[in-house]
Scaffold this motif. Structure first.
Motif, PDB file in Angstrom:
ATOM      1  N   ALA A 238       0.865  -1.182   0.000  1.00  0.00           N
ATOM      2  CA  ALA A 238       0.000   0.000   0.000  1.00  0.00           C
ATOM      3  C   ALA A 238       0.900   1.230   0.000  1.00  0.00           C
ATOM      4  N   VAL A 239       0.345   2.329  -0.485  1.00  0.00           N
ATOM      5  CA  VAL A 239       1.059   3.603  -0.482  1.00  0.00           C
ATOM      6  C   VAL A 239       0.415   4.533   0.538  1.00  0.00           C
ATOM      7  N   LEU A 240       1.206   5.010   1.491  1.00  0.00           N
ATOM      8  CA  LEU A 240       0.740   6.013   2.445  1.00  0.00           C
ATOM      9  C   LEU A 240       1.079   7.383   1.876  1.00  0.00           C
TER      10      LEU A 240
ATOM     11  N   ALA B 113       3.952   5.602  14.605  1.00  0.00           N
ATOM     12  CA  ALA B 113       2.545   5.301  14.859  1.00  0.00           C
ATOM     13  C   ALA B 113       2.058   4.059  14.124  1.00  0.00           C
ATOM     14  N   VAL B 114       2.668   3.764  12.973  1.00  0.00           N
ATOM     15  CA  VAL B 114       2.221   2.626  12.157  1.00  0.00           C
ATOM     16  C   VAL B 114       2.911   1.347  12.615  1.00  0.00           C
ATOM     17  N   PRO B 115       2.160   0.290  12.904  1.00  0.00           N
ATOM     18  CA  PRO B 115       2.782  -0.950  13.403  1.00  0.00           C
ATOM     19  C   PRO B 115       3.768  -1.565  12.415  1.00  0.00           C
ATOM     20  N   ARG B 116       3.474  -1.489  11.131  1.00  0.00           N
ATOM     21  CA  ARG B 116       4.342  -2.088  10.119  1.00  0.00           C
ATOM     22  C   ARG B 116       5.476  -1.132   9.740  1.00  0.00           C
ATOM     23  N   PRO B 117       6.599  -1.641   9.239  1.00  0.00           N
ATOM     24  CA  PRO B 117       7.671  -0.769   8.755  1.00  0.00           C
ATOM     25  C   PRO B 117       7.195   0.044   7.551  1.00  0.00           C
ATOM     26  N   VAL B 118       7.596   1.297   7.498  1.00  0.00           N
ATOM     27  CA  VAL B 118       7.251   2.184   6.392  1.00  0.00           C
ATOM     28  C   VAL B 118       8.539   2.669   5.740  1.00  0.00           C
TER      29      VAL B 118
ATOM     30  N   ARG C 112      19.336   6.152   5.429  1.00  0.00           N
ATOM     31  CA  ARG C 112      19.291   4.806   4.860  1.00  0.00           C
ATOM     32  C   ARG C 112      18.929   3.769   5.925  1.00  0.00           C
ATOM     33  N   LEU C 113      19.502   3.917   7.115  1.00  0.00           N
ATOM     34  CA  LEU C 113      19.212   2.971   8.186  1.00  0.00           C
ATOM     35  C   LEU C 113      17.786   3.092   8.709  1.00  0.00           C
ATOM     36  N   SER C 114      17.170   4.252   8.517  1.00  0.00           N
ATOM     37  CA  SER C 114      15.800   4.473   8.993  1.00  0.00           C
ATOM     38  C   SER C 114      14.760   4.231   7.898  1.00  0.00           C
ATOM     39  N   ASN C 115      15.096   3.383   6.942  1.00  0.00           N
ATOM     40  CA  ASN C 115      14.155   2.944   5.902  1.00  0.00           C
ATOM     41  C   ASN C 115      13.720   4.071   4.965  1.00  0.00           C
ATOM     42  N   GLN C 116      14.644   4.917   4.541  1.00  0.00           N
ATOM     43  CA  GLN C 116      14.299   5.973   3.603  1.00  0.00           C
ATOM     44  C   GLN C 116      15.172   5.852   2.355  1.00  0.00           C
ATOM     45  N   LEU C 117      14.546   6.095   1.219  1.00  0.00           N
ATOM     46  CA  LEU C 117      15.217   5.980  -0.070  1.00  0.00           C
ATOM     47  C   LEU C 117      15.315   7.359  -0.716  1.00  0.00           C
ATOM     48  N   PRO C 118      16.398   7.618  -1.449  1.00  0.00           N
ATOM     49  CA  PRO C 118      16.530   8.926  -2.105  1.00  0.00           C
ATOM     50  C   PRO C 118      15.539   9.092  -3.250  1.00  0.00           C
ATOM     51  N   MET C 119      14.889  10.258  -3.302  1.00  0.00           N
ATOM     52  CA  MET C 119      13.952  10.591  -4.364  1.00  0.00           C
ATOM     53  C   MET C 119      14.476  11.795  -5.117  1.00  0.00           C
TER      54      MET C 119
ATOM     55  N   ASN D 232       6.229  -4.080  -4.813  1.00  0.00           N
ATOM     56  CA  ASN D 232       6.213  -5.430  -5.370  1.00  0.00           C
ATOM     57  C   ASN D 232       6.621  -6.469  -4.341  1.00  0.00           C
ATOM     58  N   ASP D 233       7.385  -6.029  -3.337  1.00  0.00           N
ATOM     59  CA  ASP D 233       7.785  -6.938  -2.261  1.00  0.00           C
ATOM     60  C   ASP D 233       6.755  -6.983  -1.134  1.00  0.00           C
ATOM     61  N   GLY D 234       5.632  -6.280  -1.322  1.00  0.00           N
ATOM     62  CA  GLY D 234       4.561  -6.315  -0.324  1.00  0.00           C
ATOM     63  C   GLY D 234       4.721  -5.329   0.805  1.00  0.00           C
ATOM     64  N   GLY D 235       5.543  -4.285   0.638  1.00  0.00           N
ATOM     65  CA  GLY D 235       5.795  -3.338   1.720  1.00  0.00           C
ATOM     66  C   GLY D 235       4.898  -2.110   1.688  1.00  0.00           C
ATOM     67  N   LEU D 236       5.062  -1.279   2.716  1.00  0.00           N
ATOM     68  CA  LEU D 236       4.362   0.005   2.810  1.00  0.00           C
ATOM     69  C   LEU D 236       5.317   1.107   2.355  1.00  0.00           C
ATOM     70  N   LEU D 237       4.864   1.919   1.416  1.00  0.00           N
ATOM     71  CA  LEU D 237       5.682   3.007   0.895  1.00  0.00           C
ATOM     72  C   LEU D 237       5.049   4.338   1.286  1.00  0.00           C
ATOM     73  N   GLY D 238       5.836   5.229   1.882  1.00  0.00           N
ATOM     74  CA  GLY D 238       5.347   6.544   2.264  1.00  0.00           C
ATOM     75  C   GLY D 238       5.801   7.610   1.272  1.00  0.00           C
TER      76      GLY D 238
END
Length: 279
Positions: free
Chosen positions: A35-37, A53-58, A82-89, A109-115
Motif C-alpha cells: 500500500a502507499v501512504l 505510529a504505524v505498526p508495520r515498517p514504512v 538509509r538505516l531508517s528505511n528511507q530511499l533517495p527521491m 512489489n515486495d509487499g511493503g508500505l511506501l510513504g
C-alpha cells in the motif's frame, strides 16, 4: 535491526512520552500486503511521527539532497536516512525521477508500505499545495491501494529552520483506502495521472482541514527565496495563486467532520437580496 531498535526502544517511547501523539483510523492500514501512504508534509518530523505510529515498517521516499551531503555531517545524515528505511527521491524530473519511482515500485512489489509526500517538499506556510503526479504513476502502475494520512500540528512542533522541536501534542488521521483500479491500463495517460493526484490531494485537504493552494510548494519557495535575495518585502506565500480546491467533486456519502473547517479559497458572492455591510 536499526529501524526496529529506534522505533521500539529509543525514539518511539520518547516520542510517546513527550509529544503524546493521538492517532485516528489506524485500522485503515492493511495488516499485510502493499500500500502507499500519502501524507501532507508540514515538518521534517513527519517522517518520524508517522513510522512510529504505524505498526508495520514504512519506507519513505525522501529528497535526494539528504543523501548527497558533503563532509562528516553529510555522510552521517545519509547513513541515518538509509538505516531508517528511507530511499533517495530525485525531484529533478526525467530519467532520474523515473529511477527513484522504480525503487519505490520495488518496495510495493515486495509487499511493503511506501510513504510519499505528494507535495514534494514541506509546506512553506502550513497550507496544502498542489500534488506532483509521481505518486499517481506509482499507484496506476502497481494497482495498490492508497491510504491518505493527515499530519496535524507537526509544523508547530518543528517549523522549517528549527532544529530543537517544541514539546506539544501532535495528531495523525488515517483515512479510508482509495481505489483507482477503474483506471487500469491508463497508467501513461497524463490526464488520468493528474486526476488521480488531485483526488488524493482533495482527500488530504478534507482530512487535515488545510487551506488548498493550486500551485507547487517548490515554486512558491523559489519565489520567496528570490524575493528575499532581492531584498523585497515578501507577501504571504501563494496569495496570488489561490483557486478553488481540487477539480474532483466531494464524496457522495457524508463524512465525519475534519478537525477544523476547510477554508474555501477564492471570493464568494453575497446572497441575493442582502445588501453588503458598508459600515
Amino acid at each position: 535491526m536499526f529501524y526496529w531498535v529506534m522505533k521500539r526502544i529509543i525514539v518511539g517511547p520518547i516520542l510517546r512520552v513527550l509529544f503524546r501523539p493521538w492517532v485516528k483510523g489506524l485500522d485503515n492500514i492493511p495488516a499485510e500486503g502493499p500500500a502507499v501512504l500519502v501524507s501532507n508534509h508540514l515538518s521534517f518530523s513527519d517522517s518520524i511521527f508517522l513510522p512510529v505510529a504505524v505498526p508495520r515498517p514504512v519506507v519513505f521516499l525522501a529528497k535526494s539532497e539528504y543523501f548527497n551531503g558533503k563532509g562528516l555531517k553529510g555522510r552521517l545524515t545519509a547513513m541515518f536516512f538509509r538505516l531508517s528505511n528511507q530511499l533517495p527521491m530525485d525531484r529533478s524530473g526525467g530519467a532520474a525521477s523515473s529511477s527513484s519511482l522504480t525503487a519505490g515500485m520495488d518496495i510495493l512489489n515486495d509487499g511493503g508500505l511506501l510513504g510519499i509526500y505528494p507535495e514534494g517538499t514541506r509546506s512553506p506556510d502550513g497550507r496544502l499545495y498542489r500534488g506532483k503526479t509521481g505518486v499517481a504513476k506509482l499507484v496506476l502502475a502497481t494497482g495498490v491501494p492508497v491510504i491518505p494520512v493527515a499530519m496535524i500540528g507537526t509544523d508547530k512542533v518543528q517549523p522549517i529552520g528549527r532544529r530543537i522541536p517544541n514539546i506539544r501534542r501532535v495528531g495523525i488521521i488515517v483515512g479510508e483506502p482509495l481505489d483507482f483500479s477503474r483506471y487500469q491500463g491508463m497508467a501513461d495517460d497524463r490526464f488520468i495521472q493528474r486526476s488521480v493526484t488531485d483526488e488524493i490531494m482533495y482527500e488530504l485537504m478534507r482530512l487535515s482541514g488545510q487551506e488548498y493552494v493550486d500551485a507547487y510548494a517548490s515554486s512558491v519557495k523559489e519565489k520567496l527565496a528570490a524575493e528575499k535575495a532581492a531584498g523585497r518585502k515578501h507577501h504571504r506565500p501563494g496569495a496570488d495563486t489561490r483557486r478553488a480546491a481540487v477539480r474532483m467533486p466531494p464524496p457522495e456519502a457524508p463524512q465525519a467532520p475534519a478537525p477544523g473547517a476547510v477554508t474555501q479559497v477564492g471570493k464568494t458572492q453575497p446572497p441575493k437580496g442582502r445588501k453588503k455591510d458598508t459600515a
